[in-house]
Motif scaffolding. Structure first.
Motif, short mmCIF file in Angstrom:
data_model
loop_
_atom_site.label_atom_id
_atom_site.label_comp_id
_atom_site.label_asym_id
_atom_site.label_seq_id
_atom_site.Cartn_x
_atom_site.Cartn_y
_atom_site.Cartn_z
N LYS A 125 15.28 -17.64 -17.44
CA LYS A 125 15.01 -18.73 -18.32
C LYS A 125 13.74 -19.67 -18.46
CE LYS A 125 20.11 -19.29 -19.40
NZ LYS A 125 21.19 -20.35 -19.52
N ALA A 126 13.21 -19.71 -19.59
CA ALA A 126 11.79 -20.53 -19.27
C ALA A 126 12.04 -21.88 -18.72
CB ALA A 126 11.22 -20.62 -20.73
N GLY A 127 13.06 -22.71 -19.36
CA GLY A 127 13.34 -23.95 -18.73
C GLY A 127 13.33 -24.09 -17.20
N ASP A 128 14.15 -22.86 -16.76
CA ASP A 128 14.25 -23.25 -15.27
C ASP A 128 13.07 -22.76 -14.41
OD1 ASP A 128 17.14 -23.21 -15.70
OD2 ASP A 128 17.46 -21.26 -15.51
N LEU A 129 12.14 -21.70 -15.01
CA LEU A 129 10.79 -21.66 -14.43
C LEU A 129 10.09 -22.95 -14.58
CD1 LEU A 129 8.71 -19.80 -13.23
CD2 LEU A 129 8.30 -18.77 -15.41
N ILE A 130 10.15 -23.76 -15.59
CA ILE A 130 9.07 -24.62 -15.69
C ILE A 130 9.53 -25.82 -14.80
CG2 ILE A 130 10.34 -26.36 -17.44
CD1 ILE A 130 6.61 -25.13 -17.65
N LYS A 131 10.84 -25.92 -14.64
CA LYS A 131 11.37 -27.12 -13.63
C LYS A 131 10.72 -26.58 -12.17
CE LYS A 131 15.08 -28.64 -16.51
NZ LYS A 131 16.62 -28.55 -16.64
N ALA A 132 10.76 -25.51 -11.96
CA ALA A 132 10.36 -24.99 -10.56
C ALA A 132 8.91 -25.28 -10.14
CB ALA A 132 10.75 -23.58 -10.23
N ILE A 133 8.11 -25.00 -11.33
CA ILE A 133 6.77 -25.19 -10.82
C ILE A 133 6.12 -26.37 -11.32
CG2 ILE A 133 6.50 -22.84 -11.31
CD1 ILE A 133 5.13 -23.20 -14.02
N ALA A 134 6.74 -27.51 -12.25
CA ALA A 134 6.08 -28.61 -12.57
C ALA A 134 5.87 -29.70 -11.43
CB ALA A 134 6.84 -29.45 -13.81
N PRO A 135 6.55 -29.49 -10.42
CA PRO A 135 6.32 -30.48 -9.48
C PRO A 135 5.10 -30.32 -8.49
CG PRO A 135 8.66 -29.74 -9.37
CD PRO A 135 7.84 -29.10 -10.38
N LYS A 136 4.51 -29.02 -8.94
CA LYS A 136 3.27 -28.83 -8.17
C LYS A 136 2.12 -29.63 -8.85
CE LYS A 136 4.77 -25.69 -5.37
NZ LYS A 136 4.85 -26.11 -3.71
N VAL A 137 2.37 -30.06 -9.99
CA VAL A 137 1.11 -30.87 -10.75
C VAL A 137 1.61 -32.26 -10.88
CG1 VAL A 137 0.06 -28.88 -12.13
CG2 VAL A 137 2.17 -30.26 -13.01
N SER A 138 2.62 -32.64 -10.13
CA SER A 138 3.47 -34.15 -10.12
C SER A 138 3.84 -34.23 -11.51
CB SER A 138 2.11 -34.94 -9.68
OG SER A 138 1.97 -34.81 -8.51
N GLY A 139 4.63 -33.27 -12.22
CA GLY A 139 4.99 -33.57 -13.42
C GLY A 139 6.56 -33.22 -13.57
N GLY A 140 6.90 -33.08 -14.75
CA GLY A 140 8.31 -32.39 -15.21
C GLY A 140 8.27 -32.03 -16.74
N GLY A 141 9.43 -31.39 -17.01
CA GLY A 141 9.63 -31.02 -18.23
C GLY A 141 10.53 -30.29 -18.64
N GLY A 142 10.84 -29.36 -19.57
CA GLY A 142 12.07 -28.76 -19.99
C GLY A 142 11.73 -27.97 -21.25
N GLY A 143 12.67 -27.43 -21.84
CA GLY A 143 12.49 -26.83 -23.08
C GLY A 143 13.73 -25.56 -23.19
N ARG A 144 13.62 -24.64 -24.30
CA ARG A 144 14.49 -23.56 -24.53
C ARG A 144 14.27 -22.24 -23.42
NH1 ARG A 144 11.32 -24.27 -28.98
NH2 ARG A 144 10.55 -21.97 -28.81
N PRO A 145 15.53 -21.43 -23.53
CA PRO A 145 15.39 -20.24 -22.71
C PRO A 145 14.13 -19.49 -22.93
CG PRO A 145 17.59 -20.74 -23.50
CD PRO A 145 16.67 -21.73 -24.30
N ASP A 146 13.79 -19.46 -24.11
CA ASP A 146 12.55 -18.64 -24.39
C ASP A 146 11.05 -19.17 -24.44
OD1 ASP A 146 13.14 -20.30 -26.64
OD2 ASP A 146 11.98 -18.93 -28.11
N MET A 147 11.06 -20.63 -24.10
CA MET A 147 9.70 -21.21 -24.13
C MET A 147 9.83 -22.65 -23.69
SD MET A 147 6.61 -22.07 -26.86
CE MET A 147 6.38 -20.20 -27.14
N ALA A 148 9.15 -23.15 -22.69
CA ALA A 148 9.42 -24.46 -22.10
C ALA A 148 8.12 -25.08 -21.71
CB ALA A 148 10.17 -24.46 -21.08
N GLN A 149 7.80 -26.53 -21.77
CA GLN A 149 6.42 -26.85 -21.34
C GLN A 149 6.72 -28.01 -20.42
OE1 GLN A 149 5.64 -27.65 -25.67
NE2 GLN A 149 5.69 -29.93 -25.06
N ALA A 150 5.43 -28.50 -19.67
CA ALA A 150 5.64 -29.67 -18.76
C ALA A 150 4.26 -30.04 -18.83
CB ALA A 150 6.10 -29.30 -17.53
N GLY A 151 4.12 -31.62 -18.47
CA GLY A 151 3.21 -32.17 -18.36
C GLY A 151 2.86 -32.88 -16.87
N GLY A 152 2.01 -32.90 -16.37
CA GLY A 152 1.78 -33.58 -15.03
C GLY A 152 0.63 -34.44 -14.83
N LYS A 153 0.46 -35.28 -13.84
CA LYS A 153 -0.68 -35.96 -13.43
C LYS A 153 -1.61 -35.48 -12.51
CE LYS A 153 1.96 -39.01 -10.52
NZ LYS A 153 2.34 -40.58 -10.43
#
Length: 879
Positions: free
Chosen positions: A833-861
């Motif tokens: 799921k896209a939401g699970d993947l985005i939560k796994a990688i977002a910490p690398k950019v000091s951020g967080g996010g979420g979304g649907r199974p097919d598409m998710a997004q995140a922002g980081g500082k």
């Protein structure tokens, strides 16, 4: 004992003390006026403490009231116990330096036992006393005739809240009989004053006779006072012989209405649902009255309390199978129960219902989010195999989403989890301490001082007819001492007559000079305030010798005074215009009338539009141009009310009042100064409008000279704009600005097209670089696009072309990182799921996010972490 309704008990109490020479003060608003020490009016004495500390001397030292009050420190016990309420009524009688222990005790006994009044059997009454209060014990024993076994000495019977008035108290208990005896006969708590249900405290008489000084010593008060309190709900439960307060006529009509709404659950069937009935009945009373008094739900202060009460009641509604907004439907029932003494709820029924319904609907939109958070917590704890929901997590659900602790516990237990009660209580206590600290800097009741209360000279205000008069100096005060003369420094003076207005009702005090018989200025008047007994106390800067008993000329600064009165009359015009535009439910919540501007605070549920402000400003100016006469009359309060006069917020009116009438269009009770015709104001201009708190907004405005200056400044700004735009006339600024705006929009569209074209070109290269993680194909790349919108456009292209199983894109924009993940439908079916993947990688950019199974997004500082995030995506897919 008589069979009385709650309305009859309340009125009987007031009638009794009126017969004993007491003035009956009406119940004040639940929202404190000019008292930063209180979040709510929480007792009967809270509204009369200005008399206790000597800052105001009452017309009558004997006072009684029935005061609505709110306390929320024990909200968790509401519904669980027989007596806890958030809103309750306190019946009280007060003596300000008049009668003391003897009369207070005799009054209480007569009211409770006389057949002309309540008519309790004296044998069922017990009292507690402070062990060292020999006088109270003697009165009860020798004058009232109580036997020793009906008088209980308790060390805690001493009322003390720190610095300020304090003293012993005596409490009166009613023996409800053996059927309420929930303790064994030999239980140490089985006595009047113990923790039991049989002996119910119904009245507390406080003998305020000491000043508790900051050094923790006690000294006798200059004026001894009486402060008593009897909870209406409690005494009614005794009179109506109900097991708890909730079966009385103050609550049962609300509970019966809840039964009608629920249809599935009845009161009295089982303890669990009875608690929910009680919580709802209690909370809707507090909500209805608080909103009628001007408080509105919000995220801070009083508004936070209301939001918490509403959400708690709605959650208990769900336990009764009510899954929609319903509290607003109970407002009319609350109003009808209390209407004989408190008409405000029914008078504002539509507004109160609108506020509650809107807040309920908003809550139901967010409640699913709270449930989702709880589900996530349970899943997390299950994975970590702790089987325990932490106290901080429980508190977050309770504090942020309004989840009752018992509901969290119920859901957790159904899922096989425990809850950390100790941790939750620790969080709750920390919150209580923060609330206490926020108000600890303010002293709840001042130390009583006898200096100003000793002033007995006469002082008459003549400023309605003249701004200059000759008057005798009647009193001089310097360095907290009465003196006969002063020759320098600061001092306070009272004259037999004065044209100087004392600060009151929002209008600032007059300033000016004091002139001696030689024509020289001997002092300047900096401020004027009312002394406790109503005299005009001038704060002056002494320039030359002043002597008590001498005659002086008092001269008000006329220019400053005239600017003030223009703003004051404009405030009345604005008040009326505001009600015409926004509705009668918008009420004044404070004002400031100064020489250079006016400020008007008012209650309003929602935003104010620019069109509404323009309409108000237009109405005020039209009334100015019509040259309406402004007349004032002095009459009695009832006549004034019959004239339709509006009372101003926070003002206390006596029997004789002053009415300001602007051509029968605006009629208000007001003791301030005003122009003779609205045309004297010249012009009116609103400078700003803003929200200053929950449900409270503020308008700042100017008149006359200041309004002209405001228009001139705006004209100069337009002239500067015309110069920058190289225009010959300021009238062309708007058209030129619109033209430039169109050109800018066209250029933005062209830039968008160019950016999209560049993004498409990048896509050709990015989509060629396909990587593999096991049997999954994926693309992970950083691209040079301007924002998240263009990342989504690339994802749409990827989806249409079906290039790989997974897409991970990143870009840097304005010093921040944006990440996007997308997963094909077939890959989602495999559990990716896209939401699970985005939560796994977002910490690398000091951020967080979420979304649907097919598409998710995140922002980081941290954009420097983009490459790590892309690498982490590959590792996550491998695993």
């Amino acid at each position: 004992m008589k069979n009385l309704s709650s309305a009859e008990v309340r009125q009987m109490f007031l009638d009794f003390f009126k017969s004993k020479g007491h003035s009956i003060e009406p119940s004040a608003s639940l929202v404190p006026i000019d008292d930063p020490t209180l979040l709510w009016i929480n007792s009967g004495v809270a509204t009369v403490k200005k008399y206790f500390d000597g800052s105001v001397v009452p017309d009558n030292p004997r006072i009684a009231n029935a005061q609505k009050s709110i306390r929320t420190n024990d909200i968790e016990n509401v519904g669980l116990t027989a007596r806890h309420q958030t809103m309750f009524e306190m019946l009280g009688n007060f003596s300000i330096g008049d009668y003391f222990k003897k009369e207070a005790i005799h009054f209480a006994w007569e009211f409770l036992t006389s057949s002309d009044w309540i008519g309790f059997d004296p044998k069922r009454l017990y009292v507690t006393v402070y062990p060292k209060d020999e006088e109270a014990k003697r009165i009860w024993r020798e004058e009232i005739g109580l036997s020793s076994d009906h008088i209980v000495e308790i060390e805690d019977n001493f009322w003390d809240i720190g610095a300020g008035p304090s003293g012993p108290d005596t409490e009166i208990f009613y023996d409800r009989g053996q059927k309420f005896n929930n303790l064994a006969e030999d239980d140490p708590e089985n006595y009047a004053g113990g923790e039991n249900e049989r002996y119910l405290e119904i009245w507390n008489l406080v003998f305020s006779e000491f000043n508790h000084k900051p050094d923790n010593t006690y000294e006798p008060l200059p004026s001894k006072n009486i402060d008593t309190g009897m909870g209406l709900e409690r005494i009614v439960s005794v009179i109506q012989d109900t097991p708890t307060n909730y079966e009385t006529d103050l609550f049962m009509p609300i509970i019966e209405e809840i039964e009608q709404i629920s249809t599935q659950v009845k009161y009295g069937q089982k303890q669990e649902t009875d608690i929910s009935f009680r919580v709802i009945a209690d909370h809707i009373r507090a909500l209805a009255f608080a909103i009628a008094d001007g408080a509105l739900p919000s995220n801070e202060g009083r508004g936070y309390v209301l939001r918490r009460l509403l959400r708690r009641a709605d959650m208990h509604g769900q336990k009764l199978h009510i899954n929609q907004a319903f509290l607003y439907r109970l407002v009319a029932t609350v109003g009808k129960i209390m209407n004989s003494y408190y008409p405000e709820v029914l008078q504002q029924q539509a507004f109160v219902e609108k506020v509650i319904k809107s807040e309920e609907e908003r809550f139901y939109e967010t409640i699913n989010e709270g449930m989702a958070i709880l589900d996530q917590l349970l899943a997390k704890e299950k994975n970590e195999q702790t089987k325990m929901i932490s106290g901080s997590d429980i508190f977050k659900l309770y504090d942020t989403y309004g989840f009752p602790v018992e509901l969290t516990e119920e859901i957790a237990e159904e899922s096989g989890f425990g809850v950390d009660h100790t941790g939750f209580e620790r969080e709750m206590e920390a919150q209580r301490q923060r609330a206490r600290n926020a108000r600890s800097k303010e002293q709840s009741m001042k130390l009583q001082s006898s200096l100003l209360t000793q002033i007995d000279v006469d002082s008459e205000y003549v400023g309605y007819s003249t701004l200059e008069t000759k008057s005798t100096l009647a009193l001089l005060l310097q360095n907290d001492k009465f003196v006969d003369d002063v020759n320098d420094g600061q001092a306070e003076v009272i004259f037999s007559q004065t044209p100087f207005y004392a600060e009151m009702g929002g209008q600032v005090a007059d300033t000016g000079v004091i002139i001696d018989q030689t024509g020289e200025i001997c002092a300047t008047v900096r401020d004027v305030q009312k002394a406790p007994k109503g005299q005009y106390l001038h704060q002056i800067e002494v320039k030359k010798d002043l002597q008590k008993g001498q005659e002086y000329t008092l001269q008000v600064d006329k220019d400053r005074h005239n600017r003030i009165i223009k703003n004051h009359t404009a405030t009345h015009l604005l008040h009326k215009a505001l009600k015409e535009v926004l509705g009668s439910q918008s009420n004044q919540a404070g004002s400031l009338v100064a020489p250079d501007h006016l400020r008007f605070d008012f209650t309003h549920f929602g935003q104010i539009t620019a069109e509404e402000l323009q309409e108000m400003e237009k109405i005020v100016n039209e009334k100015i141009w019509q040259a309406l006469p402004v007349t004032t009359i002095e009459t009695d309060i009832d006549t004034a009310k019959n004239m339709g006069a509006m009372a101003l917020f926070g003002e206390k009116y006596g029997h004789e009042v002053r009415v300001v009438n602007i051509a029968d269009w605006s009629i208000e009770l007001c003791g301030g100064n005003h122009v003779k015709s609205t045309e004297d104001i010249g012009i009116f201009k609103i400078i700003s409008e803003s929200g200053i708190g929950a449900g409270t907004r503020r308008i700042d405005a100017v008149t006359s000279k200041e309004a002209y200056q405001q228009f001139k400044e705006q004209e100069n700004e337009l002239a500067k704009a015309a110069e920058i735009l190289k225009l010959p006339r300021i009238s062309e600024v708007v058209a030129k600005t619109e033209q430039l705006q169109e050109q800018l929009q066209q250029m933005q569209k062209e830039n968008e097209k160019l950016s999209s074209k560049m993004a498409n070109q990048q896509a050709v290269n990015v989509f060629k670089d396909i990587k593999y993680a096991g049997n999954l194909s994926y693309i992970a790349a950083q691209v040079n696009v301007k924002d998240m919108n263009q990342l989504r456009q690339l994802a749409d292209q990827w989806k249409q072309q079906n290039i790989s199983d997974v897409l991970v894109l990143a870009t840097e924009s304005n010093g921040k990182a944006n990440l996007l993940t997308a997963v094909s439908k077939e890959t989602i079916d495999k559990g990716i799921k896209a939401g699970d993947l985005i939560k796994a990688i977002a910490p690398k950019v000091s951020g967080g996010g979420g979304g649907r199974p097919d598409m998710a997004q995140a922002g980081g500082k941290n954009p420097d972490g983009i490459s790590q995030a892309l690498e982490e995506a590959g590792r996550w897919l491998e695993n």
